[in-house]
Design a protein around this motif. Structure first.
Motif, PDB file in Angstrom:
ATOM      1  N   ARG A 195      37.840 -85.751  15.358  1.00 50.21           N
ATOM      2  CA  ARG A 195      37.716 -87.213  15.462  1.00 50.21           C
ATOM      3  C   ARG A 195      36.264 -87.609  15.210  1.00 50.21           C
ATOM      4  NH1 ARG A 195      42.395 -89.271  16.760  1.00 50.21           N
ATOM      5  NH2 ARG A 195      43.928 -88.048  17.918  1.00 50.21           N
ATOM      6  N   ARG A 196      35.871 -87.489  13.968  1.00 49.69           N
ATOM      7  CA  ARG A 196      34.493 -87.754  13.556  1.00 49.69           C
ATOM      8  C   ARG A 196      34.386 -89.147  12.943  1.00 49.69           C
ATOM      9  NH1 ARG A 196      31.667 -82.719  13.090  1.00 49.69           N
ATOM     10  NH2 ARG A 196      30.344 -83.467  11.391  1.00 49.69           N
ATOM     11  N   ALA A 197      33.176 -89.514  12.560  1.00 53.59           N
ATOM     12  CA  ALA A 197      32.980 -90.837  11.957  1.00 53.59           C
ATOM     13  C   ALA A 197      33.704 -90.941  10.624  1.00 53.59           C
ATOM     14  CB  ALA A 197      31.492 -91.107  11.782  1.00 53.59           C
ATOM     15  N   GLU A 198      33.685 -89.847   9.849  1.00 56.92           N
ATOM     16  CA  GLU A 198      34.383 -89.830   8.571  1.00 56.92           C
ATOM     17  C   GLU A 198      35.752 -89.182   8.750  1.00 56.92           C
ATOM     18  OE1 GLU A 198      33.026 -91.436   6.128  1.00 56.92           O
ATOM     19  OE2 GLU A 198      31.204 -91.771   7.291  1.00 56.92           O
ATOM     20  N   GLU A 199      36.652 -89.472   7.845  1.00 54.75           N
ATOM     21  CA  GLU A 199      38.017 -88.967   7.951  1.00 54.75           C
ATOM     22  C   GLU A 199      38.065 -87.459   7.745  1.00 54.75           C
ATOM     23  OE1 GLU A 199      42.447 -89.661   5.963  1.00 54.75           O
ATOM     24  OE2 GLU A 199      40.789 -91.024   5.489  1.00 54.75           O
ATOM     25  N   THR A 200      38.819 -86.788   8.571  1.00 58.99           N
ATOM     26  CA  THR A 200      38.977 -85.344   8.469  1.00 58.99           C
ATOM     27  C   THR A 200      40.447 -85.002   8.235  1.00 58.99           C
ATOM     28  OG1 THR A 200      39.265 -85.123  10.862  1.00 58.99           O
ATOM     29  CG2 THR A 200      37.027 -84.885  10.009  1.00 58.99           C
ATOM     30  N   SER A 201      40.680 -83.751   7.806  1.00 60.26           N
ATOM     31  CA  SER A 201      42.029 -83.255   7.607  1.00 60.26           C
ATOM     32  C   SER A 201      42.130 -81.852   8.190  1.00 60.26           C
ATOM     33  CB  SER A 201      42.387 -83.206   6.117  1.00 60.26           C
ATOM     34  OG  SER A 201      42.337 -84.491   5.536  1.00 60.26           O
ATOM     35  N   LEU A 202      43.316 -81.542   8.674  1.00 58.26           N
ATOM     36  CA  LEU A 202      43.591 -80.220   9.223  1.00 58.26           C
ATOM     37  C   LEU A 202      44.509 -79.491   8.250  1.00 58.26           C
ATOM     38  CD1 LEU A 202      43.443 -78.196  11.584  1.00 58.26           C
ATOM     39  CD2 LEU A 202      45.380 -79.398  12.613  1.00 58.26           C
ATOM     40  N   LEU A 203      44.103 -78.274   7.860  1.00 57.86           N
ATOM     41  CA  LEU A 203      44.861 -77.498   6.890  1.00 57.86           C
ATOM     42  C   LEU A 203      45.352 -76.196   7.504  1.00 57.86           C
ATOM     43  CD1 LEU A 203      42.481 -77.735   3.773  1.00 57.86           C
ATOM     44  CD2 LEU A 203      44.409 -79.228   4.311  1.00 57.86           C
ATOM     45  N   ASN A 207      47.455 -67.620   7.358  1.00 61.23           N
ATOM     46  CA  ASN A 207      47.917 -67.634   8.750  1.00 61.23           C
ATOM     47  C   ASN A 207      46.917 -68.300   9.689  1.00 61.23           C
ATOM     48  OD1 ASN A 207      50.354 -66.189   8.201  1.00 61.23           O
ATOM     49  ND2 ASN A 207      49.163 -64.292   8.105  1.00 61.23           N
ATOM     50  N   ASP A 208      45.933 -68.986   9.117  1.00 60.69           N
ATOM     51  CA  ASP A 208      44.843 -69.563   9.909  1.00 60.69           C
ATOM     52  C   ASP A 208      44.739 -71.060   9.655  1.00 60.69           C
ATOM     53  OD1 ASP A 208      43.480 -67.170  11.271  1.00 60.69           O
ATOM     54  OD2 ASP A 208      43.624 -66.481   9.197  1.00 60.69           O
ATOM     55  N   PHE A 209      43.621 -71.654  10.131  1.00 57.48           N
ATOM     56  CA  PHE A 209      43.434 -73.097  10.042  1.00 57.48           C
ATOM     57  C   PHE A 209      42.050 -73.425   9.481  1.00 57.48           C
ATOM     58  CE2 PHE A 209      46.364 -72.413  13.573  1.00 57.48           C
ATOM     59  CZ  PHE A 209      47.391 -73.294  13.266  1.00 57.48           C
ATOM     60  N   ALA A 210      41.951 -74.618   8.881  1.00 53.23           N
ATOM     61  CA  ALA A 210      40.669 -75.162   8.447  1.00 53.23           C
ATOM     62  C   ALA A 210      40.628 -76.639   8.792  1.00 53.23           C
ATOM     63  CB  ALA A 210      40.468 -74.962   6.947  1.00 53.23           C
ATOM     64  N   ILE A 211      39.435 -77.121   9.125  1.00 53.49           N
ATOM     65  CA  ILE A 211      39.199 -78.555   9.280  1.00 53.49           C
ATOM     66  C   ILE A 211      38.187 -78.950   8.218  1.00 53.49           C
ATOM     67  CG2 ILE A 211      38.424 -80.412  10.799  1.00 53.49           C
ATOM     68  CD1 ILE A 211      39.178 -78.676  13.176  1.00 53.49           C
ATOM     69  N   ILE A 212      38.529 -79.975   7.443  1.00 49.04           N
ATOM     70  CA  ILE A 212      37.661 -80.396   6.342  1.00 49.04           C
ATOM     71  C   ILE A 212      37.330 -81.871   6.458  1.00 49.04           C
ATOM     72  CG2 ILE A 212      38.524 -78.627   4.759  1.00 49.04           C
ATOM     73  CD1 ILE A 212      40.154 -80.885   3.374  1.00 49.04           C
ATOM     74  N   GLU A 213      36.208 -82.236   5.847  1.00 48.56           N
ATOM     75  CA  GLU A 213      35.790 -83.637   5.728  1.00 48.56           C
ATOM     76  C   GLU A 213      35.467 -83.869   4.260  1.00 48.56           C
ATOM     77  OE1 GLU A 213      32.967 -85.331   8.705  1.00 48.56           O
ATOM     78  OE2 GLU A 213      31.713 -85.674   6.940  1.00 48.56           O
ATOM     79  N   GLU A 214      36.202 -84.767   3.629  1.00 51.56           N
ATOM     80  CA  GLU A 214      36.049 -84.977   2.193  1.00 51.56           C
ATOM     81  C   GLU A 214      35.137 -86.160   1.905  1.00 51.56           C
ATOM     82  OE1 GLU A 214      38.853 -85.555  -1.808  1.00 51.56           O
ATOM     83  OE2 GLU A 214      39.759 -85.302   0.177  1.00 51.56           O
ATOM     84  N   THR A 215      34.166 -85.949   1.015  1.00 51.41           N
ATOM     85  CA  THR A 215      33.300 -87.030   0.536  1.00 51.41           C
ATOM     86  C   THR A 215      33.652 -87.308  -0.921  1.00 51.41           C
ATOM     87  OG1 THR A 215      31.506 -85.631  -0.325  1.00 51.41           O
ATOM     88  CG2 THR A 215      31.497 -86.100   2.047  1.00 51.41           C
ATOM     89  N   SER A 216      32.901 -88.208  -1.541  1.00 50.24           N
ATOM     90  CA  SER A 216      33.207 -88.586  -2.915  1.00 50.24           C
ATOM     91  C   SER A 216      33.003 -87.440  -3.902  1.00 50.24           C
ATOM     92  CB  SER A 216      32.337 -89.783  -3.339  1.00 50.24           C
ATOM     93  OG  SER A 216      30.960 -89.435  -3.255  1.00 50.24           O
ATOM     94  N   ASP A 217      32.131 -86.474  -3.550  1.00 48.70           N
ATOM     95  CA  ASP A 217      31.822 -85.425  -4.519  1.00 48.70           C
ATOM     96  C   ASP A 217      31.947 -83.991  -3.988  1.00 48.70           C
ATOM     97  OD1 ASP A 217      29.706 -85.594  -2.790  1.00 48.70           O
ATOM     98  OD2 ASP A 217      28.153 -85.635  -4.329  1.00 48.70           O
ATOM     99  N   ILE A 218      32.255 -83.814  -2.702  1.00 52.15           N
ATOM    100  CA  ILE A 218      32.324 -82.456  -2.166  1.00 52.15           C
ATOM    101  C   ILE A 218      33.223 -82.447  -0.929  1.00 52.15           C
ATOM    102  CG2 ILE A 218      30.422 -82.493  -0.471  1.00 52.15           C
ATOM    103  CD1 ILE A 218      29.449 -79.850  -1.884  1.00 52.15           C
TER     104      ILE A 218
END
Length: 308
Positions: A195-203, A207-218
């Motif tokens: 629950r950050r300022a920018e939108e995140t996604s859970l993948l 067999n594991d997990f990742a949390i990512i935050e997508e910007t316009s270029d990375i």
């Protein structure tokens, strides 16, 4: 005449505006509130403002966290969003900010003042001159070189946050042999990583997990779980291929773990050197906290999502 203000009232927007001038950035009130109005641990954040002849010239925040080292939970402070306006640079403002931050931490009985810096940043040199201990860190950028686009991907987007509890415990299992940032409960962990300022996604990744935050270029890889170095290599490679195939974007990954860094380099990641700096505020240099934080340097494991 130099004037120092600590936690001035109604100063949020001025702090934001001057940060954006100093860094040509786009900090907004949502990001500011996430950094400084959100409490993780025991202490509220502090704001420092430096004025000269009535004009604002520099500022910084201090956020407070906990770190788990050798089964000891230790309070730390983090210098966060420090800035100096262009006209006031090379006049010693950041050195003043370090000294003021030290005094605030001593008053709160917080034994360590820390910072995240890159090697090419002037702040790193000032902190080094103040005799901060330096833990090597690595800002790793994936490339499109040698990507196997025919690889069968096992990466999927999870639509809700109910799996955060699984991620929380997976992270604990990974870090039980390392020194790491400490989150007392799932809610603290979720507020930091998900629950950050920018939108995140859970993948789901293999067999594991990742949390990512997508910007316009990375895509910022905030956290990746794994069982061992081999599963890490498989997972990070899957994320890189997925980001290329689905988003046409590279990955930014951060670590203080040397073996993880070497694995990323073997997968053609580019690296920018950085440091997690630690300035001890203990008058008693033989304290247990002092021994702990300097005695387990190789075991420090910090992820991108731990950063403010």
């Amino acid at each position: 005449m130099i004037n120092i203000k600590i936690n001035p009232q109604n100063f949020g927007q001025i702090f934001i505006d001057n940060t954006n001038i100093a860094y040509e950035s786009e900090l907004d009130i949502k990001d500011y509130n996430w950094r400084f109005r959100r409490k993780v641990g025991d202490f509220d954040s502090d704001i420092i403002i430096i004025e000269k002849d009535g004009e604002v010239i520099a500022g910084s925040g201090i956020t407070y966290r906990k770190i788990l080292i050798n089964r000891s939970i230790i309070d730390i402070a983090i210098m966060t969003s420090s800035w100096t306006l262009p006209a006031a640079r090379k006049t010693g403002c950041f050195s003043k900010i370090i000294d003021i931050s030290r005094k605030i931490c001593i008053e709160k009985n917080v034994p360590f003042l820390t910072a995240f810096v890159t090697e090419d940043n002037a702040s790193y040199r000032r902190l080094k001159n103040k005799r901060s201990h330096q833990f090597a860190s690595y800002y790793l950028f994936s490339s499109f070189k040698n990507i196997d686009t025919k690889q069968k991907l096992r990466v999927s987007l999870l639509d809700d946050h109910r799996n955060i509890e699984k991620v929380f415990y997976n992270r604990e299992n990974i870090l039980n042999r390392y020194s790491s940032f400490y989150y007392g409960n799932i809610e603290e962990f979720e507020s930091q990583f998900y629950r950050r300022a920018e939108e995140t996604s859970l993948l789901k990744v293999n067999n594991d997990f990742a949390i990512i935050e997508e910007t316009s270029d990375i895509i910022k890889l905030l956290l990746l779980t794994y069982d061992d170095i081999n599963s890490f290599k498989k997972n990070i490679n899957s994320i890189v291929v997925w980001a290329y195939a689905q988003k046409n974007k590279n990955i930014l990954f951060y670590t203080t773990n040397y073996n993880i860094y070497k694995t990323c380099v073997s997968l053609d990641f580019n690296n920018k050197n950085g440091y997690f700096t630690v300035l001890s505020l203990n008058e008693n240099k033989n304290s247990n906290a002092e021994k702990n934080i300097f005695g387990f340097e190789a075991d420090l494991n910090i992820a991108y999502g731990d950063k403010m």
